[in-house]
Design a protein around this motif. Structure first.
Motif, PDB file in Angstrom:
ATOM      1  N   ARG A 120       0.800  -1.141   0.058  1.00  0.00           N
ATOM      2  CA  ARG A 120      -0.087   0.018  -0.034  1.00  0.00           C
ATOM      3  C   ARG A 120       0.840   1.191   0.046  1.00  0.00           C
ATOM      4  O   ARG A 120       2.127   1.153   0.414  1.00  0.00           O
ATOM      5  N   TYR A 134      -3.331   3.832   0.774  1.00  0.00           N
ATOM      6  CA  TYR A 134      -4.065   3.738  -0.470  1.00  0.00           C
ATOM      7  C   TYR A 134      -3.695   2.502  -1.039  1.00  0.00           C
ATOM      8  O   TYR A 134      -2.401   2.011  -1.222  1.00  0.00           O
ATOM      9  N   SER A 135      -4.635   1.367  -1.117  1.00  0.00           N
ATOM     10  CA  SER A 135      -4.272   0.175  -1.674  1.00  0.00           C
ATOM     11  C   SER A 135      -4.902  -0.041  -2.846  1.00  0.00           C
ATOM     12  O   SER A 135      -4.926  -1.375  -3.466  1.00  0.00           O
ATOM     13  N   GLY A 136      -5.092   0.845  -3.826  1.00  0.00           N
ATOM     14  CA  GLY A 136      -5.548   0.662  -5.094  1.00  0.00           C
ATOM     15  C   GLY A 136      -6.963   0.259  -5.145  1.00  0.00           C
ATOM     16  O   GLY A 136      -7.651  -0.102  -4.164  1.00  0.00           O
ATOM     17  N   LEU A 140      -8.922  -4.070  -9.227  1.00  0.00           N
ATOM     18  CA  LEU A 140      -7.486  -4.429  -9.754  1.00  0.00           C
ATOM     19  C   LEU A 140      -7.192  -5.721  -8.903  1.00  0.00           C
ATOM     20  O   LEU A 140      -6.331  -6.409  -9.427  1.00  0.00           O
ATOM     21  N   PHE A 143      -2.402  -5.305  -5.564  1.00  0.00           N
ATOM     22  CA  PHE A 143      -1.719  -3.851  -5.809  1.00  0.00           C
ATOM     23  C   PHE A 143      -0.333  -3.844  -5.287  1.00  0.00           C
ATOM     24  O   PHE A 143      -0.085  -4.382  -4.212  1.00  0.00           O
ATOM     25  N   ASP A 160       2.195   1.187 -10.493  1.00  0.00           N
ATOM     26  CA  ASP A 160       1.835  -0.388  -9.797  1.00  0.00           C
ATOM     27  C   ASP A 160       2.479  -1.341 -10.774  1.00  0.00           C
ATOM     28  O   ASP A 160       2.281  -1.551 -11.922  1.00  0.00           O
ATOM     29  N   ASN A 163       0.466  -4.384 -12.235  1.00  0.00           N
ATOM     30  CA  ASN A 163      -0.415  -4.083 -13.251  1.00  0.00           C
ATOM     31  C   ASN A 163       0.041  -3.471 -14.308  1.00  0.00           C
ATOM     32  O   ASN A 163      -0.765  -3.080 -14.985  1.00  0.00           O
ATOM     33  N   HIS A 167      -0.814   5.154 -11.145  1.00  0.00           N
ATOM     34  CA  HIS A 167      -2.285   5.610 -10.483  1.00  0.00           C
ATOM     35  C   HIS A 167      -1.944   7.431 -10.169  1.00  0.00           C
ATOM     36  O   HIS A 167      -0.828   7.417  -9.807  1.00  0.00           O
ATOM     37  N   LEU A 175      -8.105   8.898  -5.706  1.00  0.00           N
ATOM     38  CA  LEU A 175      -7.635   8.354  -7.311  1.00  0.00           C
ATOM     39  C   LEU A 175      -8.323   9.221  -8.080  1.00  0.00           C
ATOM     40  O   LEU A 175      -9.357   9.360  -8.375  1.00  0.00           O
ATOM     41  N   LEU A 178      -6.201   6.637 -13.641  1.00  0.00           N
ATOM     42  CA  LEU A 178      -5.626   5.151 -13.845  1.00  0.00           C
ATOM     43  C   LEU A 178      -5.260   4.927 -15.084  1.00  0.00           C
ATOM     44  O   LEU A 178      -6.214   4.893 -16.116  1.00  0.00           O
TER      45      LEU A 178
END
Length: 224
Positions: A120, A134-136, A140, A143, A160, A163, A167, A175, A178
């Motif tokens: 995160r 923030y963990s996405g 998704l 993360f 990221d 992925n 971000h 966010l 993306l």
């Protein structure tokens, strides 16, 4: 610091000193981690050295006795401010792997929680108050915060790695955008930064004997 380069051997399983190299190629040791391993390095706008630290030994699992800390040193490398727990005494970090600061000197930390490099992004101020985590987006799934850069208006552009996407967050961790790097024909991104004219530089690893590449991307004005 002062146009010199600081570095350490993060790949080592043992204690590795912090060294500095000057333009004259002179190398000197500036700090001993004192039986700890350095996990991240950053120099903020006040020329303070910010270091991620953990105890020697296996990186995971993280227990209540594990030492996971961020130390902030002045230009004389003395009298560090240590950030380790929040205002309620709870451990802030699992494995601080990448650190940057914004114009308000808020610390942003890519904090890993597994050997698979998932984790995160944490925003922490110097009074050990967690501003956000923030963990996405849930869509998704996994993360992997790897590297990030701070824009002049304190937006965060975060890579990221798993992925292969960027971000874009505001200073409150919301966010804003993306972007898939695959759609930009950029693959296997491993590092990024913003240059002094506002371009985003994305470093990519080479595969199958190919050399790595650096892509130059124009950042949308609304994020700068």
């Amino acid at each position: 610091m002062n146009d010199e380069v600081i570095y350490t051997n993060k790949s080592s399983d043992k204690e590795s000193p912090l060294r500095m190299i000057s333009y004259s190629d002179k190398i000197r040791t500036v700090m001993d981690p004192n039986h700890m391993q350095i996990t991240a390095l950053h120099v903020n706008i006040y020329n303070e050295l910010v270091i991620g630290l953990r105890q020697q030994g296996p990186a995971f699992p993280v227990s209540d006795l594990s030492v996971r800390r961020i130390a902030i040193f002045g230009s004389d490398y003395r009298g560090p401010i240590n950030l380790e727990t929040d205002t309620k005494g709870r451990k802030l970090f699992s494995y601080p792997s990448f650190i940057r600061t914004d114009s308000e000197n808020v610390l942003y930390v890519a904090d890993l929680d597994t050997l698979d490099f998932t984790g995160r992004l944490l925003a922490v101020n110097r009074t050990e108050r967690l501003k956000f985590a923030y963990s996405g987006p849930p869509s998704l799934g996994v993360f992997c915060p790897h590297s990030f850069a701070i824009t002049p208006i304190d937006n965060i552009i975060l890579l990221d790695n798993l992925n292969n996407s960027l971000h874009v967050l505001n200073p409150n961790g919301i966010l804003l955008a993306l972007q898939s790097l695959v759609k930009l024909n950029i693959g296997i991104a491993s590092a990024l930064c913003i240059d002094n004219v506002g371009h985003l530089l994305i470093g990519c690893r080479g595969m199958d004997g190919q050399t790595g590449k650096i892509y130059v991307v124009k950042i949308a004005d609304r994020f700068m």
